[in-house]
Each structure stands twice: as C-alpha cells, then as structure tokens.
Write an enzyme that holds these catalytic residues in place. Sequence first.
Site, PDB file in Angstrom:
ATOM      1  N   GLY A  29       0.803  -1.215   0.000  1.00 30.74           N
ATOM      2  CA  GLY A  29       0.000   0.000   0.000  1.00 30.74           C
ATOM      3  C   GLY A  29       0.832   1.260   0.000  1.00 30.74           C
ATOM      4  O   GLY A  29       0.410   2.290  -0.544  1.00 30.74           O
ATOM      5  N   VAL A  89       2.684 -17.546  -2.574  1.00 35.46           N
ATOM      6  CA  VAL A  89       2.682 -18.569  -1.531  1.00 35.46           C
ATOM      7  C   VAL A  89       1.275 -19.137  -1.445  1.00 35.46           C
ATOM      8  O   VAL A  89       0.309 -18.408  -1.209  1.00 35.46           O
ATOM      9  CB  VAL A  89       3.127 -17.979  -0.177  1.00 35.46           C
ATOM     10  CG1 VAL A  89       2.964 -19.015   0.934  1.00 35.46           C
ATOM     11  CG2 VAL A  89       4.575 -17.504  -0.250  1.00 35.46           C
ATOM     12  N   HIS A 122      -7.865   0.965   4.424  1.00 36.89           N
ATOM     13  CA  HIS A 122      -7.369   0.819   5.791  1.00 36.89           C
ATOM     14  C   HIS A 122      -7.911  -0.452   6.433  1.00 36.89           C
ATOM     15  O   HIS A 122      -8.447  -0.418   7.550  1.00 36.89           O
ATOM     16  CB  HIS A 122      -7.751   2.038   6.616  1.00 36.89           C
ATOM     17  CG  HIS A 122      -7.410   3.332   5.956  1.00 36.89           C
ATOM     18  ND1 HIS A 122      -8.036   4.527   6.252  1.00 36.89           N
ATOM     19  CD2 HIS A 122      -6.495   3.631   5.005  1.00 36.89           C
ATOM     20  CE1 HIS A 122      -7.526   5.493   5.510  1.00 36.89           C
ATOM     21  NE2 HIS A 122      -6.593   4.971   4.738  1.00 36.89           N
TER      22      HIS A 122
END
Length: 549
Positions: A94, A228, A486
Amino acid sequence: MRPDAVLPARADVIIVGGGTAGCVLASRLSEDPRVSVLLVEAGRDHLPGHEPDDIMDSFPRAATPGHLWPGLTAERRPGQPPRPFEQARVVGGGSSVMGMLAMRGLPADYDGWAAAGAEGWGWADVLPYFRRLERDLDFGGPAHGREGPLPVRRHPPESWPPFCRAVTAAAARQGLPLAGDLNDDASDGIYPVPMNNSARHRVSAATAYLDAAVRTRPNLIIAARCSVTAIRLRERRAVGVDVVRDGAARAVEAGEVILSAGAIHSPALLLRSGIGPGLAIDRPGVGADLQNHPLLPLSVVLRRDAVQPPDVRPAFQNCLRYSSGHPGTPAADMFVTILNKTGLHPLGRRIGGLMLAVYGSFSRGSVSLDPATGTPRIGFDLLGDERDEARLAGAVRFAAALLADEEVRRTADQPFFPINGALVQRLSRPEPASRIVNRLATAMLDAPALLRGWAVGVAGPPLRTLLDDEERLHRFVRENAVPTGHVCGTCRMGSDEAAVVDGRLRVRGVAGLRVVDASVMPAIVRANTNIPVVMIAEKAADIIKGERT
C-alpha cells in the site's frame, strides 16, 4: 538482489508478502548477517531508481491495474453485489500505491489495545517505534524522530491553495482552531496533512527500507512474482511454505515463517493452511473482526481563480479532525480531508472536495474463502453499526455547513457526490478519446448555471437534494459509502481465546509462525493505517531479534 532471484531451498526467516510490513521486516532482520532472510512477494519488484513514474509520483494514488491484485472484490453491505476492491500487489504494498498520509493515530487508540489484552502495545510502548521510523522535517522534541528512514513533511498554511484556505476559515468560524501537529495533538482542529514523500516523489516502504545498500546484503533474497499457496506445517509447527512461480510449484523450508500479506491475504493464507475456525488448528478469530474506515467523497466545482497552482503537485494540503459527539463514540472520531484538486488532468484540477470519513468506526466484517476457488471472500458490512451510519450522515450535514460559508462559496460551488464511478474512471484515462471528453467536460464547468448543473448531475446527485429528507440522506449514505484501503483486524492480537496472535505476534497454538501486518490490530486506529503498520513491523523486528539473542 534482483527481482528474478533464485529461490533458496531454505531460509532462517521467510517473510510472506513484500508490502509495507514485509519491507521493514526484511530490512531490519537482515541487519544480522548470521540470519538468512527470504522475502516473497506475489507482485513485481522495482529496483531502486527504476520505479515506474506512477509509483514515484507524489500525487496520491498509483492505482494502475498492474500494481493491484486482479479480480479482487468485496461486499460493502449485505445484499449488495460484490464490487472491485483495490489492494496492492507490488513490493512496497500500500505504501507504493496509496495516499502517503503519515498519521499515527491517537495515544488512546494504543492504550485501548493494551487494555483489550495486547500486552506491550500501549502508547508508551509504541511511541519509540514511531520515533524510530520517521525523519520529521517540521517538528522535533520527545514526540518525534529526526533520523528515521521515512521523511514526514507538511505544507505550511501560508502555502495552502484557495479552497483549502477558505474551508479552514469556515471551520474556524465553527469553533475548530488551526493547529500544527496532527501526530502530537489529540484535539479537534484544522491541521496540515503529514505526508511521507518529497515535493515530487513518493517515499514508499520499499524506497526507504530496501534501498540499494540493503539489497546488496548476501543474507537477503527478494523473490518477486512468487505466490505462496500454503504454510507447511509439521506437528503444529510452521516449517516452510509452498510457492508457485511462473506455474512451477516448489517448497522452501524455514526456521520461522512470518505472514505480512495484509488483512485480506494473511487470514486467507492461514485458512488455506488449515488454521482457522473449525479447521485442523482451530483458531476461531482468523478472518473475523474485519475493520475499515467508511468514507463518502463530496466534490465541488472550483472557480477558475481557486485552482491549485500547477507547481504544487500533491493533492493533500490540510485536513480537519472533529468529534461527532454521538453517544457511545470516542472523541476526535471524524476526519475530513480537504482537496483543492482531485486529478492531474484538466477536469481534476477544476474539481475539489471534502473526503468525509468515520475514523472511530465500530462496524465489523469478515474474510473467508470462496469454496470453489480458494480466493478471499470479503464482506465489510460497512456502516453495519448504527453509530457509523449516523455519524457519516452527520458528516454530510457538517460539510454542507462548511460549503455554505460565504468565503467558501467564493472559491467553489455546485457540491455533488461523484458516485458515477464508470464516468469518473473514463474521464481519468490517458488515451486520446478520454482526454477529449475530459476537456469538453471541463469546458462545461464554465457554462451558464443551468447547463453546468446538468453536467454535474451526470456525475452524481447534488448535495442540496439530500438535506431536506433525513431518511433519504441515511439511505444514500448506506448505499454509497465506500471502504478505504485501511483494512485491519482479521488476525487480532490479544490474550483471549478468540485472539489469533499474542503480544509477540505469534500465532496461538502454532510454533514458528507469526503475523506482522495490519491484520493484528485489535481495533482500528483513528488514522490512516500505513504508518502504524510500519511501527508494528519495527517493534516486531525488535521482538524477534530479542528472542534470537
């Protein structure tokens, strides 16, 4: 190390996710030459000095599809269809694509963490790490650092463009004073926005923590374009990860695995690995407590003499913090960013606005797995708590009072809600056809009032149409509030049975596995989350180093 680095067979520490926290951890943990560190990132890596222009620009966003997770969607409210949701997929995470606001949150946020069971995470415990990470160019003293890797700077009030100054004056007439340091003052007021960038360039966690010198360390490998798929477990201990790169799968062993994939992908990876509610390792809190700040953008048409000077590139100049006073809510729970431009194109320079947000939010959602694809299924339940909806509706009325101020009206008029997302995106595209439409739309802003009002109405409803009907206002807020970037809380830290990690960020019930990112936050802070995540990673690195010593 180059982005096409060869994966090793084993590393002492494997960090899954090269976002903000991953960059900090990779830098700090590889300071010990005896510890081999592998940083694995699904997106691309950009070597220092070779970052794309859109990432390096100090204008707020670099939401280019190539830097984001493809196909990610989220349900904002139950019953609404899932919509695209932007999450970074690039080294720096971010911090490489979002707004660059360098906010800490309030001391009470962290004391609340400690009171809720996150031992060692009160304000006195975290302040040294906020100081460590920053190089504050404006403020010193015991609250600030001057030698950290991340610059923090502000635009002084005398440089603010016309609309920003006018809103400041209007807010002052409503009792909100001009203040100085948003990171060392819990009071309501108007503040310069603290930014972690330079006047022309972004300073991401990748730029600050993985510079050329750090990348030469022989004990650090940065493996980009590697996904992953699972954590390898043996007798309730993490012993490595399964990785896919260019379609080829392989396993890498580890002494310790740290998940830093963010509040969406860290819980998803735990769930895929059999760690979560009702799974082989039963951790009921995995994916629960998803939190975010609900936001509603309100735009205005700037008069020609109120346009931001072209040599001031960043959009964020000043902001406003106030207390809603709604029952059962904390002080300083509301946040308004004041914009004197919303884009670098002609139309964006003529459109300003107020970004209305509830920063002391209570609503909770969840992250689960789509049973058909194994990909994250995100449900925010944005405004699910009545207090959040009531306060965001109240923010609309608060903003209406500011925009009705005579001084503000001399700089901007025609307030409207830009909910026509498809139109906004089209007008922002760089191709020739969109540029022509953009210029035509800009010209309409100087047309007679009736025609200008029609043009604005195409982008979204005027503010005035919502102010006479409280039910309609609440319905509009419910349907159009948007989630910010957020996201946090889905691997909550604490001491109770539902907590996913303990105060040392170890996954409860699994040895050799930690989570270090925004997902461990027990409650969302009253701030943008990037700088708090840097703090979490700095503190986590000290915890891990201390255990090794």
